[in-house]
Scaffold this motif. Structure first.
Motif, PDB file in Angstrom:
ATOM      1  N   GLU A   1       0.856  -1.182   0.000  1.00 48.21           N
ATOM      2  CA  GLU A   1       0.000   0.000   0.000  1.00 48.21           C
ATOM      3  C   GLU A   1       0.893   1.234   0.000  1.00 48.21           C
ATOM      4  OE1 GLU A   1      -2.605  -0.026   3.331  1.00 48.21           O
ATOM      5  OE2 GLU A   1      -3.503  -1.967   2.858  1.00 48.21           O
ATOM      6  N   GLY A   2       0.259   2.387  -0.207  1.00 51.79           N
ATOM      7  CA  GLY A   2       1.006   3.626  -0.099  1.00 51.79           C
ATOM      8  C   GLY A   2       1.302   4.275  -1.434  1.00 51.79           C
ATOM      9  N   MET A   3       2.227   5.195  -1.393  1.00 52.52           N
ATOM     10  CA  MET A   3       2.447   6.092  -2.518  1.00 52.52           C
ATOM     11  C   MET A   3       2.872   5.375  -3.795  1.00 52.52           C
ATOM     12  SD  MET A   3       4.284   9.242  -0.561  1.00 52.52           S
ATOM     13  CE  MET A   3       3.419  10.222   0.662  1.00 52.52           C
ATOM     14  N   PHE A   4       3.670   4.326  -3.683  1.00 55.45           N
ATOM     15  CA  PHE A   4       4.119   3.621  -4.880  1.00 55.45           C
ATOM     16  C   PHE A   4       3.025   2.718  -5.452  1.00 55.45           C
ATOM     17  CE2 PHE A   4       8.231   4.802  -3.200  1.00 55.45           C
ATOM     18  CZ  PHE A   4       8.978   5.061  -4.337  1.00 55.45           C
ATOM     19  N   TRP A   5       2.265   2.072  -4.570  1.00 51.78           N
ATOM     20  CA  TRP A   5       1.277   1.099  -5.014  1.00 51.78           C
ATOM     21  C   TRP A   5      -0.040   1.734  -5.436  1.00 51.78           C
ATOM     22  CZ3 TRP A   5       2.286  -3.838  -6.095  1.00 51.78           C
ATOM     23  CH2 TRP A   5       3.459  -4.391  -5.579  1.00 51.78           C
ATOM     24  N   ASP A   6      -0.431   2.816  -4.769  1.00 52.87           N
ATOM     25  CA  ASP A   6      -1.741   3.404  -5.037  1.00 52.87           C
ATOM     26  C   ASP A   6      -1.952   3.776  -6.510  1.00 52.87           C
ATOM     27  OD1 ASP A   6      -2.251   3.031  -2.396  1.00 52.87           O
ATOM     28  OD2 ASP A   6      -2.111   5.143  -1.808  1.00 52.87           O
ATOM     29  N   PRO A   7      -0.937   4.346  -7.198  1.00 51.24           N
ATOM     30  CA  PRO A   7      -1.160   4.669  -8.615  1.00 51.24           C
ATOM     31  C   PRO A   7      -1.417   3.448  -9.494  1.00 51.24           C
ATOM     32  CG  PRO A   7       0.713   5.905  -7.769  1.00 51.24           C
ATOM     33  CD  PRO A   7       0.357   4.885  -6.730  1.00 51.24           C
ATOM     34  N   LEU A   8      -1.022   2.250  -9.015  1.00 54.02           N
ATOM     35  CA  LEU A   8      -1.193   1.036  -9.818  1.00 54.02           C
ATOM     36  C   LEU A   8      -2.527   0.337  -9.571  1.00 54.02           C
ATOM     37  CD1 LEU A   8       2.390  -0.501  -9.449  1.00 54.02           C
ATOM     38  CD2 LEU A   8       1.446   0.651 -11.455  1.00 54.02           C
ATOM     39  N   VAL A   9      -3.289   0.821  -8.584  1.00 55.06           N
ATOM     40  CA  VAL A   9      -4.559   0.173  -8.263  1.00 55.06           C
ATOM     41  C   VAL A   9      -5.507   0.114  -9.467  1.00 55.06           C
ATOM     42  CG1 VAL A   9      -6.665   0.377  -6.882  1.00 55.06           C
ATOM     43  CG2 VAL A   9      -4.429   0.587  -5.783  1.00 55.06           C
ATOM     44  N   PRO A  10      -5.616   1.188 -10.271  1.00 52.20           N
ATOM     45  CA  PRO A  10      -6.514   1.078 -11.436  1.00 52.20           C
ATOM     46  C   PRO A  10      -6.125  -0.042 -12.394  1.00 52.20           C
ATOM     47  CG  PRO A  10      -5.968   3.371 -11.017  1.00 52.20           C
ATOM     48  CD  PRO A  10      -5.071   2.542 -10.145  1.00 52.20           C
ATOM     49  N   LEU A  11      -4.852  -0.389 -12.436  1.00 50.38           N
ATOM     50  CA  LEU A  11      -4.391  -1.481 -13.302  1.00 50.38           C
ATOM     51  C   LEU A  11      -4.538  -2.834 -12.615  1.00 50.38           C
ATOM     52  CD1 LEU A  11      -2.895  -2.560 -15.863  1.00 50.38           C
ATOM     53  CD2 LEU A  11      -0.757  -2.157 -14.623  1.00 50.38           C
TER      54      LEU A  11
ATOM     55  N   LEU B   1      -2.084  -9.214  -6.453  1.00 48.82           N
ATOM     56  CA  LEU B   1      -0.983  -8.287  -6.183  1.00 48.82           C
ATOM     57  C   LEU B   1      -1.384  -7.196  -5.200  1.00 48.82           C
ATOM     58  CD1 LEU B   1       0.810  -7.872  -9.637  1.00 48.82           C
ATOM     59  CD2 LEU B   1       1.484  -9.247  -7.663  1.00 48.82           C
ATOM     60  N   SER B   2      -2.376  -7.499  -4.362  1.00 50.28           N
ATOM     61  CA  SER B   2      -2.763  -6.562  -3.308  1.00 50.28           C
ATOM     62  C   SER B   2      -2.309  -7.145  -1.964  1.00 50.28           C
ATOM     63  CB  SER B   2      -4.274  -6.327  -3.343  1.00 50.28           C
ATOM     64  OG  SER B   2      -4.987  -7.510  -3.033  1.00 50.28           O
ATOM     65  N   ASP B   3      -3.066  -6.889  -0.915  1.00 49.97           N
ATOM     66  CA  ASP B   3      -2.721  -7.401   0.410  1.00 49.97           C
ATOM     67  C   ASP B   3      -4.000  -7.613   1.211  1.00 49.97           C
ATOM     68  OD1 ASP B   3      -0.473  -8.178   2.094  1.00 49.97           O
ATOM     69  OD2 ASP B   3       0.595  -6.538   1.107  1.00 49.97           O
ATOM     70  N   GLY B   4      -3.849  -8.241   2.379  1.00 51.13           N
ATOM     71  CA  GLY B   4      -4.986  -8.431   3.259  1.00 51.13           C
ATOM     72  C   GLY B   4      -5.889  -9.574   2.829  1.00 51.13           C
ATOM     73  N   GLU B   5      -7.155  -9.489   3.185  1.00 54.28           N
ATOM     74  CA  GLU B   5      -8.092 -10.591   2.962  1.00 54.28           C
ATOM     75  C   GLU B   5      -8.315 -10.861   1.477  1.00 54.28           C
ATOM     76  OE1 GLU B   5     -11.696 -10.007   5.064  1.00 54.28           O
ATOM     77  OE2 GLU B   5     -10.774 -10.003   7.056  1.00 54.28           O
ATOM     78  N   THR B   6      -8.411  -9.799   0.662  1.00 56.98           N
ATOM     79  CA  THR B   6      -8.635 -10.029  -0.771  1.00 56.98           C
ATOM     80  C   THR B   6      -7.455 -10.748  -1.398  1.00 56.98           C
ATOM     81  OG1 THR B   6      -7.782  -7.813  -1.295  1.00 56.98           O
ATOM     82  CG2 THR B   6     -10.170  -8.060  -0.992  1.00 56.98           C
TER      83      THR B   6
ATOM     84  N   THR C   1       3.035   0.208 -21.948  1.00 56.48           N
ATOM     85  CA  THR C   1       2.768   1.575 -21.516  1.00 56.48           C
ATOM     86  C   THR C   1       2.411   1.625 -20.039  1.00 56.48           C
ATOM     87  OG1 THR C   1       2.016   2.230 -23.719  1.00 56.48           O
ATOM     88  CG2 THR C   1       1.300   3.596 -21.876  1.00 56.48           C
ATOM     89  N   ALA C   2       1.607   0.691 -19.588  1.00 57.30           N
ATOM     90  CA  ALA C   2       1.193   0.685 -18.182  1.00 57.30           C
ATOM     91  C   ALA C   2       2.393   0.590 -17.248  1.00 57.30           C
ATOM     92  CB  ALA C   2       0.230  -0.472 -17.925  1.00 57.30           C
ATOM     93  N   VAL C   3       3.431  -0.141 -17.658  1.00 61.44           N
ATOM     94  CA  VAL C   3       4.622  -0.310 -16.821  1.00 61.44           C
ATOM     95  C   VAL C   3       5.506   0.927 -16.852  1.00 61.44           C
ATOM     96  CG1 VAL C   3       6.779  -1.598 -16.605  1.00 61.44           C
ATOM     97  CG2 VAL C   3       4.631  -2.811 -16.963  1.00 61.44           C
ATOM     98  N   THR C   4       5.681   1.515 -18.017  1.00 61.89           N
ATOM     99  CA  THR C   4       6.636   2.618 -18.158  1.00 61.89           C
ATOM    100  C   THR C   4       6.033   3.983 -17.838  1.00 61.89           C
ATOM    101  OG1 THR C   4       6.128   2.771 -20.524  1.00 61.89           O
ATOM    102  CG2 THR C   4       7.982   1.376 -19.874  1.00 61.89           C
TER     103      THR C   4
END
Length: 427
Positions: free
Chosen positions: A52-62, A68-73, A152-155
């Protein structure tokens, strides 16, 4: 900002395994590289360090909220997805994978003509994974749309990697392209999910398997859960393979004596026959070469985590809410754990040397509960692809000057890399 990756490398070398705190404007993450500390984050105290946090949050839409998340899901997705990546299940795909890779090599490689390595490898890897995942129900046109969309999504998020403190509401270069890439991916994936829902017991591809596992997750929310797992698995599988195998040709060119051993082994084991899964146990040195490739060029070079509560790593207090940054790229270069760490040496991965290594001195596929499920799939695909090309051709690199890593979500070359593939008998 001028060369972020080089700056990270210099800090890692100076820190020598000590935990340091980086100053990136108002963002001050902890850099963790010592294998003992890596083990603490990935295994011993793993529930405290989440994606979670600043690096991961922008990737949530993808990536969504699945594997590739965390917790119960994440736990639920891991339980559902794990059977699709067992050695037994992956081996059941081996013959099919060998056929697809052989077809893609025939389509992609033109002997004697320039071969753009980044694009060419992706044009073999992506259709292979897509056809394994989606079966024969996906068109060549849709496969061709997915390849640039994932690229594109990666770069496109690279600017947010070095400016993680900038709110998502503030536009940065790459944001628009990132959104368009997600739209393209969704346009291709959602129809396949809906088709899979209608053929639960008819198909044996991975889409059908996910649909069967989530048959009780109905409606748009259920479709989204399947989509998230599928996109995350597909993205991780293709990006890891395509990125790592781009560096393969650079490493062969830079180490001609080692390359000669690879060629000799493939000549002896595969000969002039099409490569098949039965050949792979004999490609021992090629497997060592690939392992060393992942040491120096791990695709996932930076792995941020958010600390949920304050605790101590080593003698350092890590505050709740802080970002902890792991980096296989830096840990794999620590002189305390690797002799001549910048020298490319596949013998490090000879079976007799494995016991001498700290478990978390080498973690291209992570470790602990989040250890990557796809490592066996990667090695199978890599051996078939590299062996399939080198049993027929010899590479001649055409790029002048050094090829260095550049900043992106994965470890990509800083320039276009060209080679020519010459038919083996004429090399």
């Amino acid at each position: 900002m001028r060369d972020p990756l080089k700056a990270f490398e210099e800090v890692g070398r100076e820190a020598r395994g000590e935990i340091v705190r980086l100053t990136m404007g108002p963002f001050r993450p902890y850099l963790v590289t010592h294998p003992d500390h890596v083990r603490h984050v990935l295994k011993t105290s793993q529930p405290n360090y989440v994606r979670e946090g600043m690096f991961w949050d922008p990737l949530v839409p993808l990536l969504g909220g699945g594997i590739l998340s965390d917790g119960e899901t994440w736990q639920e997705s891991r339980r559902i997805v794990q059977p699709l990546f067992t050695t037994k299940y992956v081996n059941s795909l081996a013959e099919r994978m060998a056929d697809i890779i052989a077809e893609q090599i025939d389509v992609t490689v033109r002997p004697g003509e320039p071969f753009d390595i980044v694009k060419g490898v992706a044009q073999i890897v992506h259709p292979t994974i897509v056809r394994l995942f989606f079966g024969d129900k996906i068109s060549a046109e849709d496969i061709a749309r997915l390849i640039p969309a994932y690229d594109t999504a990666v770069t496109a998020t690279s600017m947010r990697l070095v400016l993680p403190f900038v709110p998502r509401s503030v536009p940065l270069p790459g944001d628009r392209a990132f959104r368009r890439s997600i739209e393209t991916i969704d346009d291709v994936v959602y129809p396949r999910v809906r088709e899979g829902r209608l053929r639960l017991d008819d198909d044996r591809d991975i889409v059908a398997a996910l649909c069967r596992a989530r048959r009780d997750d109905i409606g748009e929310a259920g479709d989204r859960r399947i989509r998230d797992d599928l996109v995350a698995m597909h993205g991780a599988s293709t990006e890891t393979s395509a990125t790592a195998l781009t560096w393969m040709w650079v490493a062969l060119d830079a180490n001609p004596d080692l390359a000669a051993r690879v060629y000799e082994e493939i000549d002896d084991v595969v000969g002039t026959d099409p490569i098949r899964p039965a050949h792979l146990p004999g490609l021992r040195y090629l497997g060592m070469f690939l392992s060393e490739l992942l040491r120096l060029y791990p695709p996932g070079w930076i792995l941020p985590r958010k600390a949920l509560r304050t605790e101590t790593i080593g003698a350092v207090t890590v505050e709740a809410g802080s970002t902890v940054m792991l980096s296989p790229y830096l840990t794999h270069r620590l002189e305390e754990f690797w002799d001549r760490p910048l020298v490319f040496d596949p013998e490090r991965f000879a079976p007799e040397n494995a016991q001498r290594r700290h478990r978390y001195a080498y973690f291209p596929f992570l470790g602990g509960p989040h250890q990557c499920l796809g490592q066996h799939l990667f090695m199978l695909e890599a051996l078939l692809l590299v062996g399939g090309i080198l049993s027929r051709f010899r590479p001649v690199l055409k790029t002048s000057g050094p090829v260095l890593p550049r900043l992106a979500s994965s470890l990509r070359p800083n320039r276009d890399v060209q080679m020519t593939l010459v038919e083996r008998g004429r090399a």
